[in-house]
Design a protein around this motif. Structure first.
Motif, PDB file in Angstrom:
ATOM      1  N   LEU A 160       1.058  -0.901   0.244  1.00 54.78           N
ATOM      2  CA  LEU A 160      -0.197  -0.086  -0.072  1.00 54.78           C
ATOM      3  C   LEU A 160       1.092   1.381   0.333  1.00 54.78           C
ATOM      4  O   LEU A 160       2.020   1.300   0.676  1.00 54.78           O
ATOM      5  N   THR A 161      -0.058   2.608  -0.642  1.00 55.97           N
ATOM      6  CA  THR A 161       0.960   3.928  -0.426  1.00 55.97           C
ATOM      7  C   THR A 161       0.009   5.323  -0.393  1.00 55.97           C
ATOM      8  O   THR A 161      -1.107   4.665  -0.278  1.00 55.97           O
ATOM      9  N   GLY A 162       0.845   6.155  -0.043  1.00 55.07           N
ATOM     10  CA  GLY A 162      -0.359   6.967  -0.052  1.00 55.07           C
ATOM     11  C   GLY A 162      -1.029   7.122   1.412  1.00 55.07           C
ATOM     12  O   GLY A 162      -0.946   6.715   1.888  1.00 55.07           O
ATOM     13  N   ARG A 163      -1.982   7.543   1.157  1.00 57.72           N
ATOM     14  CA  ARG A 163      -3.732   8.254   2.700  1.00 57.72           C
ATOM     15  C   ARG A 163      -3.546   6.864   2.552  1.00 57.72           C
ATOM     16  O   ARG A 163      -3.811   6.949   4.063  1.00 57.72           O
ATOM     17  N   ILE A 164      -3.947   6.064   2.442  1.00 56.84           N
ATOM     18  CA  ILE A 164      -4.264   4.524   2.386  1.00 56.84           C
ATOM     19  C   ILE A 164      -3.194   4.049   3.431  1.00 56.84           C
ATOM     20  O   ILE A 164      -3.869   3.082   4.678  1.00 56.84           O
ATOM     21  N   ALA A 165      -2.267   3.676   2.949  1.00 50.39           N
ATOM     22  CA  ALA A 165      -1.156   3.483   3.945  1.00 50.39           C
ATOM     23  C   ALA A 165      -0.979   4.316   5.068  1.00 50.39           C
ATOM     24  O   ALA A 165      -0.422   3.583   5.964  1.00 50.39           O
ATOM     25  N   VAL A 166      -1.295   5.853   5.222  1.00 54.34           N
ATOM     26  CA  VAL A 166      -0.892   6.455   6.150  1.00 54.34           C
ATOM     27  C   VAL A 166      -2.062   6.078   7.349  1.00 54.34           C
ATOM     28  O   VAL A 166      -1.312   5.826   8.147  1.00 54.34           O
ATOM     29  N   ARG A 167      -3.533   5.446   6.744  1.00 54.28           N
ATOM     30  CA  ARG A 167      -4.242   4.848   7.841  1.00 54.28           C
ATOM     31  C   ARG A 167      -3.615   4.134   8.482  1.00 54.28           C
ATOM     32  O   ARG A 167      -3.853   3.849   9.488  1.00 54.28           O
ATOM     33  N   TYR A 168      -3.622   2.792   7.365  1.00 54.05           N
ATOM     34  CA  TYR A 168      -3.084   1.551   8.006  1.00 54.05           C
ATOM     35  C   TYR A 168      -1.807   1.827   9.108  1.00 54.05           C
ATOM     36  O   TYR A 168      -1.694   1.205   9.840  1.00 54.05           O
ATOM     37  N   LYS A 169      -0.860   2.745   7.922  1.00 51.71           N
ATOM     38  CA  LYS A 169      -0.315   2.095   9.946  1.00 51.71           C
ATOM     39  C   LYS A 169      -0.322   3.255  11.175  1.00 51.71           C
ATOM     40  O   LYS A 169       0.157   3.048  12.003  1.00 51.71           O
ATOM     41  N   GLU A 170      -1.070   4.368  10.829  1.00 46.57           N
ATOM     42  CA  GLU A 170      -1.483   4.762  12.251  1.00 46.57           C
ATOM     43  C   GLU A 170      -2.494   3.174  12.689  1.00 46.57           C
ATOM     44  O   GLU A 170      -2.002   3.491  14.469  1.00 46.57           O
ATOM     45  N   THR A 171      -3.529   2.660  12.391  1.00 47.52           N
ATOM     46  CA  THR A 171      -4.413   1.568  12.950  1.00 47.52           C
ATOM     47  C   THR A 171      -3.364   0.866  13.488  1.00 47.52           C
ATOM     48  O   THR A 171      -3.613   0.503  14.609  1.00 47.52           O
ATOM     49  N   VAL A 172      -1.893   0.409  13.050  1.00 46.55           N
ATOM     50  CA  VAL A 172      -0.654  -0.692  13.836  1.00 46.55           C
ATOM     51  C   VAL A 172      -0.338   0.484  14.853  1.00 46.55           C
ATOM     52  O   VAL A 172       0.008  -0.323  15.643  1.00 46.55           O
ATOM     53  N   THR A 173      -0.218   1.558  14.894  1.00 40.24           N
ATOM     54  CA  THR A 173       0.541   2.008  16.002  1.00 40.24           C
ATOM     55  C   THR A 173       0.261   2.227  16.363  1.00 40.24           C
ATOM     56  O   THR A 173       0.505   2.457  17.970  1.00 40.24           O
ATOM     57  N   ALA A 174      -1.738   2.921  16.342  1.00 39.76           N
ATOM     58  CA  ALA A 174      -2.435   2.634  18.286  1.00 39.76           C
ATOM     59  C   ALA A 174      -2.872   0.917  18.040  1.00 39.76           C
ATOM     60  O   ALA A 174      -4.001   1.909  19.519  1.00 39.76           O
TER      61      ALA A 174
END
Length: 400
Positions: free
Chosen positions: A355-369
């Motif tokens: 994944l890249t871009g905004r969808i990857a940002v949302r995915y990464k934030e979900t993982v981090t939280a």
């Protein structure tokens, strides 16, 4: 003290957990919630500070972004686990005791060793004196203060692994007035598939990060880093993310460790030399079918939960089961508005999907939280924490 009271004290099984990172806190919450109705098990979590170090966000702290301060005692609320604040200064594996701040002694019947890794500042001359690290929130805040006062100049990030990439991208985005140089032996994103790696490199280029692969730093000076071959790169600040080391306490205690100082475990995560000691997270050399696990949050939390479940099984007279874990992703932030997520096979090799871009940002934030809701669910339903990818054929260890 009456004989009856002494017998009651002796009947209490004391579990001491050293280190409240992702693995140690997972072990404490999982175990305490499973045994809190029993008066015969006492769970104590030891950590040097009350503040939880959110390692997945330290690159954000290093650029002055304000994050929530998470309290370990508050995270333990409702579990029945005790919190003991202090530095672990010695472990006596024969006497089954832990020394805290060189003045307090905690006896244990079972020990969970979760003192994770930190940046290796001893391997290269000058790192200890002249480089910044992301070992703690306090370290990251010191770097943030330095960056805010530079005004202009060059920041050299040493280490092209995931921490180095995320840090370089974050610094470049938050401080466009600074020149950011990323130095490392390997290419950033080397473990990703070619298309994901190309996306990551393009994002670094867009942010103005100068990438130098194949570079080995042999010395850090007050205003520069020296490379193998004699070249120097000017630096107004150096962030060191290259290599990690673990606490020497395990080796000093006589536990069997590998060449990196990590505790060698059997298939159930028990020390091969002291079976009353479980080792989890970065502190453990855990062998799977694909090799020895490397330290990540996605693998660390399952090791902590597995150790807790195994201790409960032992207390009930059952044998602990082997631990198996398969990797499933590598999420990498590239500033606040971009990211790349590489999905992986259980042995951590890259899949075609990313994944890249905004969808990857949302995915990464979900993982981090994700640790907070995970721990919250474990408090209500401990068994909910015991689900993770086991890895199938990739994780089966074949005996010689």
């Amino acid at each position: 003290m009456s004989a009856q009271h002494e017998a009651g004290v002796a009947a209490t099984h004391r579990v001491v957990i050293l280190g409240a990172g992702y693995a140690g806190l997972s072990a404490a919450i999982q175990l305490a919630c499973r045994v809190k109705r029993s008066e015969k098990v006492q769970v104590t979590l030891v950590n040097a500070q009350e503040r939880f170090t959110e390692r997945l966000r330290l690159h954000m702290t290093a650029t002055g972004q304000r994050l929530a301060e998470l309290s370990i005692p508050e995270l333990l609320e409702g579990t029945g686990a005790r919190f003991e604040r202090g530095w672990v200064t010695a472990v006596d594996a024969d006497a089954k005791t832990v020394r805290i701040d060189d003045e307090r002694v905690l006896p244990y019947d079972t020990l969970v060793y979760a003192l994770g890794g930190v940046a290796d500042t001893a391997a290269v001359p000058g790192v200890e004196d002249h480089a910044y690290t992301l070992n703690s929130a306090q370290d990251a805040e010191v770097l943030a203060d330095r960056l805010s006062r530079l005004g202009s100049g060059t920041v050299v990030v040493v280490g092209s692994g995931l921490t180095g990439v995320e840090s370089a991208a974050e610094i470049a985005e938050r401080h466009p007035e600074l020149n950011v140089v990323l130095l490392g032996r390997s290419e950033p994103g080397a473990a990703m598939n070619p298309k994901a790696r190309a996306y990551l490199r393009a994002a670094l280029d867009r942010l103005g990060v100068q990438v130098r692969s194949g570079a080995e730093v042999v010395k850090v000076l007050p205003g520069a880093v020296e490379l193998a071959g004699g070249e120097s790169v000017a630096a107004d600040a150096v962030l060191w993310t290259s290599g990690t080391r673990v606490s020497p306490l395990a080796a000093a205690a006589g536990l069997t460790v590998d060449e990196h100082g990590r505790i060698v475990t059997d298939a159930t995560l028990r020390s091969v030399s002291h079976p009353e000691v479980y080792a989890v997270g970065d502190a453990a050399a855990i062998r799977q079918g694909y090799g020895v696990m490397h330290g990540t949050c996605q693998g660390g939390m399952p090791t902590g939960v597995h150790a807790a479940v195994s201790i409960v099984r032992e207390l009930k007279g059952r044998r602990p089961r082997p631990f198996r874990f398969g990797y499933y992703h590598t999420p990498v932030s590239l500033g606040r508005n971009d990211a790349v997520v590489q999905f992986t096979h259980p042995d951590d090799s890259p899949r075609r999907l990313f994944l890249t871009g905004r969808i990857a940002v949302r995915y990464k934030e979900t993982v981090t939280a994700s640790p907070w809701p995970t721990w919250g669910r474990m408090k209500k339903m401990p068994a909910s924490g015991a689900f993770w990818p086991r890895g199938g054929r990739f994780t089966r260890v074949r005996e010689a």
